[in-house]
Scaffold this motif. Structure first.
Motif, mmCIF file in Angstrom:
data_model
loop_
_atom_site.group_PDB
_atom_site.id
_atom_site.type_symbol
_atom_site.label_atom_id
_atom_site.label_comp_id
_atom_site.label_asym_id
_atom_site.label_seq_id
_atom_site.Cartn_x
_atom_site.Cartn_y
_atom_site.Cartn_z
ATOM 1 N N UNK A 1 0.738 -1.340 -0.009
ATOM 2 C CA UNK A 1 0.106 -0.052 0.174
ATOM 3 C C UNK A 1 0.926 1.238 -0.007
ATOM 4 N N UNK A 2 2.034 1.269 -0.077
ATOM 5 C CA UNK A 2 3.175 2.285 0.211
ATOM 6 C C UNK A 2 3.150 2.990 -1.049
ATOM 7 N N UNK A 3 3.358 4.474 -0.974
ATOM 8 C CA UNK A 3 3.468 5.461 -2.240
ATOM 9 C C UNK A 3 4.710 6.033 -1.685
ATOM 10 N N UNK A 4 5.579 5.930 -0.497
ATOM 11 C CA UNK A 4 6.552 6.562 -0.294
ATOM 12 C C UNK A 4 7.751 5.773 0.169
ATOM 13 N N UNK A 5 8.782 6.330 0.465
ATOM 14 C CA UNK A 5 9.966 5.225 1.041
ATOM 15 C C UNK A 5 9.314 4.651 2.428
ATOM 16 N N UNK A 6 9.713 3.533 2.525
ATOM 17 C CA UNK A 6 9.390 2.693 4.047
ATOM 18 C C UNK A 6 10.483 2.372 4.452
ATOM 19 N N UNK A 7 10.783 2.571 5.909
ATOM 20 C CA UNK A 7 12.020 1.965 6.535
ATOM 21 C C UNK A 7 11.275 0.958 7.584
ATOM 22 N N UNK A 8 12.012 -0.197 7.744
ATOM 23 C CA UNK A 8 11.589 -1.155 8.563
ATOM 24 C C UNK A 8 12.353 -1.112 9.929
ATOM 25 N N UNK A 9 11.457 -0.975 11.230
ATOM 26 C CA UNK A 9 11.964 -0.783 12.453
ATOM 27 C C UNK A 9 11.939 -2.337 12.968
ATOM 28 N N UNK A 10 13.132 -2.624 13.157
ATOM 29 C CA UNK A 10 13.775 -4.057 14.063
ATOM 30 C C UNK A 10 13.659 -3.964 15.495
ATOM 31 N N UNK A 11 12.767 -4.815 16.046
ATOM 32 C CA UNK A 11 12.994 -5.216 17.584
ATOM 33 C C UNK A 11 13.740 -6.637 17.484
#
Ligand SMILES: Cc1cc2nc3c(=O)[nH]c(=O)nc-3n(C[C@H](O)[C@H](O)[C@H](O)COP(=O)(O)O)c2cc1C
Length: 270
Positions: free
Chosen positions: A129-139
Protein backbone atom coordinates in the motif's frame (compact mmCIF):
# COMPACT_ATOMS: atom_id res chain seq x y z
CA UNK A 1 -11.83 23.85 -10.87
CA UNK A 2 -12.88 21.27 -8.32
CA UNK A 3 -12.20 22.01 -4.70
CA UNK A 4 -10.22 19.45 -2.72
CA UNK A 5 -12.55 17.23 -0.70
CA UNK A 6 -12.17 18.25 2.92
CA UNK A 7 -15.44 16.83 4.17
CA UNK A 8 -13.82 14.01 6.08
CA UNK A 9 -11.79 16.31 8.34
CA UNK A 10 -14.02 17.32 11.27
CA UNK A 11 -14.49 21.06 11.74
CA UNK A 12 -12.97 20.87 15.24
CA UNK A 13 -9.61 19.94 13.74
CA UNK A 14 -7.17 22.50 12.40
CA UNK A 15 -3.83 21.20 13.66
CA UNK A 16 -2.38 17.82 14.55
CA UNK A 17 -2.79 18.50 18.28
CA UNK A 18 -6.56 18.89 17.78
CA UNK A 19 -6.78 15.16 17.09
CA UNK A 20 -5.81 14.40 20.67
CA UNK A 21 -9.13 15.24 22.44
CA UNK A 22 -11.00 13.98 19.40
CA UNK A 23 -9.29 10.59 19.63
CA UNK A 24 -9.68 10.44 23.41
CA UNK A 25 -13.47 10.70 23.07
CA UNK A 26 -13.53 7.88 20.55
CA UNK A 27 -11.08 5.33 21.93
CA UNK A 28 -11.78 3.01 24.83
CA UNK A 29 -9.68 3.26 27.99
CA UNK A 30 -7.59 0.25 26.97
CA UNK A 31 -6.45 1.68 23.62
CA UNK A 32 -6.06 5.17 25.05
CA UNK A 33 -3.77 3.95 27.83
CA UNK A 34 -1.50 2.26 25.28
CA UNK A 35 -1.39 5.16 22.85
CA UNK A 36 -1.15 8.09 25.22
CA UNK A 37 0.84 7.03 28.26
CA UNK A 38 4.47 7.10 29.28
CA UNK A 39 6.61 4.91 31.51
CA UNK A 40 6.53 5.11 35.31
CA UNK A 41 5.63 8.50 36.72
CA UNK A 42 5.68 10.00 33.21
CA UNK A 43 8.38 12.52 34.15
CA UNK A 44 10.16 12.11 30.80
CA UNK A 45 6.86 11.88 28.93
CA UNK A 46 5.83 15.31 30.27
CA UNK A 47 9.29 16.84 29.97
CA UNK A 48 9.46 15.90 26.27
CA UNK A 49 6.41 18.02 25.56
CA UNK A 50 7.68 20.97 27.62
CA UNK A 51 11.15 20.90 26.04
CA UNK A 52 9.67 20.70 22.56
CA UNK A 53 7.45 23.71 23.30
CA UNK A 54 10.52 25.59 24.51
CA UNK A 55 12.31 25.32 21.16
CA UNK A 56 12.41 28.70 19.48
CA UNK A 57 13.03 29.55 15.85
CA UNK A 58 15.38 32.36 15.02
CA UNK A 59 14.15 33.72 11.69
CA UNK A 60 16.38 35.55 9.27
CA UNK A 61 14.28 38.22 7.53
CA UNK A 62 14.10 39.60 3.97
CA UNK A 63 15.60 36.56 2.29
CA UNK A 64 14.45 35.78 -1.25
CA UNK A 65 12.74 32.41 -0.78
CA UNK A 66 11.50 31.81 -4.32
CA UNK A 67 12.08 28.22 -5.45
CA UNK A 68 12.84 27.29 -1.87
CA UNK A 69 12.03 23.79 -0.71
CA UNK A 70 12.68 21.38 2.11
CA UNK A 71 13.68 18.40 -0.05
CA UNK A 72 16.60 16.25 1.01
CA UNK A 73 18.25 12.94 0.27
CA UNK A 74 18.47 10.50 3.16
CA UNK A 75 20.31 7.20 2.74
CA UNK A 76 19.98 7.41 -1.02
CA UNK A 77 16.25 8.26 -1.20
CA UNK A 78 14.73 11.61 -2.08
CA UNK A 79 12.24 13.06 0.43
CA UNK A 80 10.05 16.11 -0.18
CA UNK A 81 10.63 17.13 3.41
CA UNK A 82 12.44 15.66 6.41
CA UNK A 83 9.39 14.00 7.91
CA UNK A 84 8.91 10.28 8.49
CA UNK A 85 6.20 8.73 10.62
CA UNK A 86 7.90 7.24 13.68
CA UNK A 87 7.41 3.53 14.22
CA UNK A 88 4.24 3.00 16.23
CA UNK A 89 3.08 -0.49 17.13
CA UNK A 90 -0.44 -1.93 16.86
CA UNK A 91 -2.09 0.82 14.85
CA UNK A 92 -5.25 -1.26 14.43
CA UNK A 93 -5.93 -0.39 18.08
CA UNK A 94 -7.20 2.95 16.83
CA UNK A 95 -8.71 2.05 13.45
CA UNK A 96 -9.42 -1.23 11.65
CA UNK A 97 -7.27 -0.13 8.70
CA UNK A 98 -4.33 0.55 11.03
CA UNK A 99 -0.96 0.79 9.30
CA UNK A 100 -2.54 0.46 5.85
CA UNK A 101 -4.29 3.80 6.38
CA UNK A 102 -1.16 5.40 7.84
CA UNK A 103 1.03 4.36 4.93
CA UNK A 104 -1.46 5.83 2.47
CA UNK A 105 -1.65 9.05 4.46
CA UNK A 106 2.15 9.22 4.47
CA UNK A 107 2.22 8.82 0.70
CA UNK A 108 -0.47 11.49 0.23
CA UNK A 109 1.66 13.96 2.17
CA UNK A 110 4.96 12.75 0.70
CA UNK A 111 6.26 11.63 4.08
CA UNK A 112 8.21 8.46 4.69
CA UNK A 113 7.08 5.87 7.18
CA UNK A 114 8.94 3.59 9.56
CA UNK A 115 6.99 0.37 10.04
CA UNK A 116 7.19 -1.24 13.47
CA UNK A 117 8.12 -4.88 14.05
CA UNK A 118 4.95 -4.85 16.17
CA UNK A 119 2.73 -3.63 13.33
CA UNK A 120 -0.75 -5.10 13.30
CA UNK A 121 -0.62 -5.70 9.53
CA UNK A 122 2.12 -7.71 7.87
CA UNK A 123 5.11 -5.76 6.64
CA UNK A 124 4.43 -7.13 3.14
CA UNK A 125 0.80 -5.85 3.10
CA UNK A 126 1.92 -2.44 4.29
CA UNK A 127 4.59 -2.30 1.57
CA UNK A 128 1.96 -3.11 -1.05
CA UNK A 129 0.00 0.00 0.00
CA UNK A 130 3.04 2.29 0.16
CA UNK A 131 3.62 5.26 -2.08
CA UNK A 132 6.64 6.78 -0.35
CA UNK A 133 9.89 5.33 1.02
CA UNK A 134 9.45 2.79 3.81
CA UNK A 135 11.93 1.89 6.51
CA UNK A 136 11.57 -1.17 8.70
CA UNK A 137 11.93 -0.84 12.48
CA UNK A 138 13.46 -3.95 13.98
CA UNK A 139 13.11 -5.20 17.51
CA UNK A 140 15.80 -7.88 17.89
CA UNK A 141 13.91 -11.03 18.86
CA UNK A 142 15.06 -13.68 21.35
CA UNK A 143 15.38 -16.04 18.37
CA UNK A 144 18.17 -14.46 16.31
CA UNK A 145 17.40 -16.69 13.32
CA UNK A 146 13.84 -15.36 13.33
CA UNK A 147 15.29 -11.83 13.58
CA UNK A 148 17.43 -12.39 10.46
CA UNK A 149 14.34 -13.72 8.68
CA UNK A 150 12.48 -10.47 9.52
CA UNK A 151 15.34 -8.51 7.96
CA UNK A 152 15.24 -10.71 4.88
CA UNK A 153 11.46 -10.19 4.56
CA UNK A 154 11.86 -6.42 4.87
CA UNK A 155 14.53 -6.44 2.16
CA UNK A 156 12.36 -8.59 -0.11
CA UNK A 157 9.35 -6.30 0.39
CA UNK A 158 11.37 -3.27 -0.71
CA UNK A 159 12.05 -1.50 2.58
CA UNK A 160 14.93 0.89 2.03
CA UNK A 161 16.47 1.12 5.51
CA UNK A 162 16.60 -0.82 8.74
CA UNK A 163 15.98 1.02 12.02
CA UNK A 164 17.07 -1.08 14.99
CA UNK A 165 15.46 0.11 18.20
CA UNK A 166 17.83 -0.43 21.13
CA UNK A 167 16.15 1.49 23.94
CA UNK A 168 13.43 -1.03 24.74
CA UNK A 169 15.10 -4.32 25.72
CA UNK A 170 11.96 -5.01 27.71
CA UNK A 171 8.53 -3.43 27.34
CA UNK A 172 8.15 -0.18 29.24
CA UNK A 173 6.30 -0.35 32.52
CA UNK A 174 3.45 2.09 32.09
CA UNK A 175 1.40 2.74 35.19
CA UNK A 176 -1.59 3.96 33.20
CA UNK A 177 -1.63 0.69 31.26
CA UNK A 178 -1.43 -1.27 34.48
CA UNK A 179 -4.38 0.66 35.90
CA UNK A 180 -6.66 -0.34 33.00
CA UNK A 181 -5.06 -3.84 32.78
CA UNK A 182 -4.12 -3.15 29.17
CA UNK A 183 -4.31 -6.04 26.77
CA UNK A 184 -4.44 -6.38 23.02
CA UNK A 185 -8.05 -6.88 21.94
CA UNK A 186 -8.92 -10.08 20.12
CA UNK A 187 -7.93 -9.90 16.47
CA UNK A 188 -5.06 -7.45 17.00
CA UNK A 189 -1.65 -9.05 17.23
CA UNK A 190 2.02 -8.62 16.31
CA UNK A 191 1.36 -10.50 13.06
CA UNK A 192 4.94 -10.19 11.82
CA UNK A 193 6.07 -12.36 14.72
CA UNK A 194 3.68 -15.20 13.87
CA UNK A 195 5.31 -18.60 14.29
CA UNK A 196 8.07 -17.38 16.58
CA UNK A 197 8.77 -19.71 19.45
CA UNK A 198 9.18 -18.64 23.06
CA UNK A 199 12.81 -19.19 24.07
CA UNK A 200 13.64 -21.80 26.67
CA UNK A 201 14.57 -20.41 30.11
CA UNK A 202 18.29 -20.11 30.77
CA UNK A 203 19.41 -22.85 33.18
CA UNK A 204 20.70 -21.62 36.53
CA UNK A 205 19.26 -18.11 36.13
CA UNK A 206 19.75 -16.06 39.29
CA UNK A 207 18.28 -12.63 38.71
CA UNK A 208 14.69 -12.38 37.46
CA UNK A 209 15.58 -9.14 35.73
CA UNK A 210 19.06 -9.67 34.29
CA UNK A 211 19.06 -13.42 33.70
CA UNK A 212 15.40 -13.87 32.83
CA UNK A 213 13.55 -10.78 31.54
CA UNK A 214 16.66 -9.43 29.85
CA UNK A 215 18.39 -12.71 29.05
CA UNK A 216 17.85 -12.26 25.31
CA UNK A 217 18.14 -8.46 25.16
CA UNK A 218 20.23 -7.20 22.23
CA UNK A 219 23.86 -6.20 22.73
CA UNK A 220 26.47 -4.50 20.54
CA UNK A 221 27.21 -7.92 19.07
CA UNK A 222 23.72 -7.84 17.50
CA UNK A 223 24.57 -4.56 15.78
CA UNK A 224 27.73 -6.19 14.38
CA UNK A 225 25.71 -9.21 13.25
CA UNK A 226 23.02 -7.08 11.62
CA UNK A 227 25.66 -5.00 9.87
CA UNK A 228 27.06 -8.20 8.41
CA UNK A 229 23.59 -9.55 7.55
CA UNK A 230 22.19 -6.67 5.47
CA UNK A 231 23.25 -4.17 2.86
CA UNK A 232 20.40 -1.84 3.84
CA UNK A 233 21.36 1.40 5.58
CA UNK A 234 21.40 0.61 9.30
CA UNK A 235 20.05 3.20 11.73
CA UNK A 236 20.21 2.73 15.49
CA UNK A 237 17.17 4.21 17.28
CA UNK A 238 17.13 5.21 20.91
CA UNK A 239 20.59 6.69 21.40
CA UNK A 240 20.96 9.32 24.15
CA UNK A 241 24.71 9.59 24.72
CA UNK A 242 27.49 10.85 22.43
CA UNK A 243 29.68 7.84 23.29
CA UNK A 244 26.90 5.42 22.29
CA UNK A 245 26.40 7.35 19.02
CA UNK A 246 30.12 7.02 18.28
CA UNK A 247 30.05 3.34 19.12
CA UNK A 248 27.07 2.79 16.81
CA UNK A 249 28.87 4.49 13.94
CA UNK A 250 32.04 2.53 14.69
CA UNK A 251 29.96 -0.66 14.46
CA UNK A 252 28.99 0.33 10.94
CA UNK A 253 25.67 2.07 11.55
CA UNK A 254 24.78 4.67 8.93
CA UNK A 255 22.84 6.85 11.34
CA UNK A 256 21.28 7.15 14.75
CA UNK A 257 17.91 8.33 16.01
CA UNK A 258 18.37 10.40 19.16
CA UNK A 259 15.27 9.51 21.13
CA UNK A 260 13.99 8.52 24.54
CA UNK A 261 11.14 6.56 22.96
CA UNK A 262 8.68 9.29 23.88
CA UNK A 263 9.31 8.54 27.55
CA UNK A 264 7.51 5.23 27.04
CA UNK A 265 10.22 2.77 28.05
CA UNK A 266 12.35 4.16 30.89
CA UNK A 267 11.33 7.16 32.97
CA UNK A 268 13.73 9.95 34.03
CA UNK A 269 15.81 10.24 30.89
CA UNK A 270 16.93 13.47 29.29
C1 LIG B 1 1.75 4.22 20.76
C2 LIG B 1 3.22 4.22 20.46
C3 LIG B 1 3.81 3.06 20.01
C4 LIG B 1 5.17 3.02 19.69
N1 LIG B 1 5.71 1.89 19.17
C5 LIG B 1 7.02 1.87 18.81
C6 LIG B 1 7.59 0.73 18.20
O1 LIG B 1 6.92 -0.27 17.95
N2 LIG B 1 8.91 0.76 17.90
C7 LIG B 1 9.70 1.86 18.14
O2 LIG B 1 10.89 1.85 17.83
N3 LIG B 1 9.17 2.96 18.71
C8 LIG B 1 7.86 2.99 19.05
N4 LIG B 1 7.32 4.13 19.61
C9 LIG B 1 8.18 5.30 19.85
C10 LIG B 1 8.14 6.25 18.69
O3 LIG B 1 8.70 5.66 17.54
C11 LIG B 1 8.93 7.54 18.99
O4 LIG B 1 10.24 7.22 19.37
C12 LIG B 1 8.26 8.33 20.09
O5 LIG B 1 6.93 8.63 19.73
C13 LIG B 1 9.00 9.63 20.42
O6 LIG B 1 9.36 10.35 19.29
P1 LIG B 1 10.89 10.74 19.02
O7 LIG B 1 11.66 9.46 19.00
O8 LIG B 1 10.85 11.43 17.70
O9 LIG B 1 11.32 11.63 20.15
C14 LIG B 1 5.94 4.18 19.89
C15 LIG B 1 5.34 5.37 20.34
C16 LIG B 1 4.00 5.38 20.62
C17 LIG B 1 3.38 6.68 21.10
Amino acid sequence: MTQPRMTSIPSAIAAAADYMPYAHERLDDNAWAYIASGAGDEITFRANRAVFDDLALNPRVLADVRSGNTALTLFGKRFAHPILLAPVAYQRLVHPDGELASVQAAAALEAGMIVSTLASHTLEDIARHAGAPLWFQLYVQPDRGFTRELVRRAEAAGYSALVVTVDAPIAGIRNREQLVRFQLPEGIAPVNLCGMETPAPIPGAKSQVFDMLMAHAPTWKDIDDLRAATRLPLIVKGILRPDDAERALAAGADGVVVSNHGGRTLDSQP
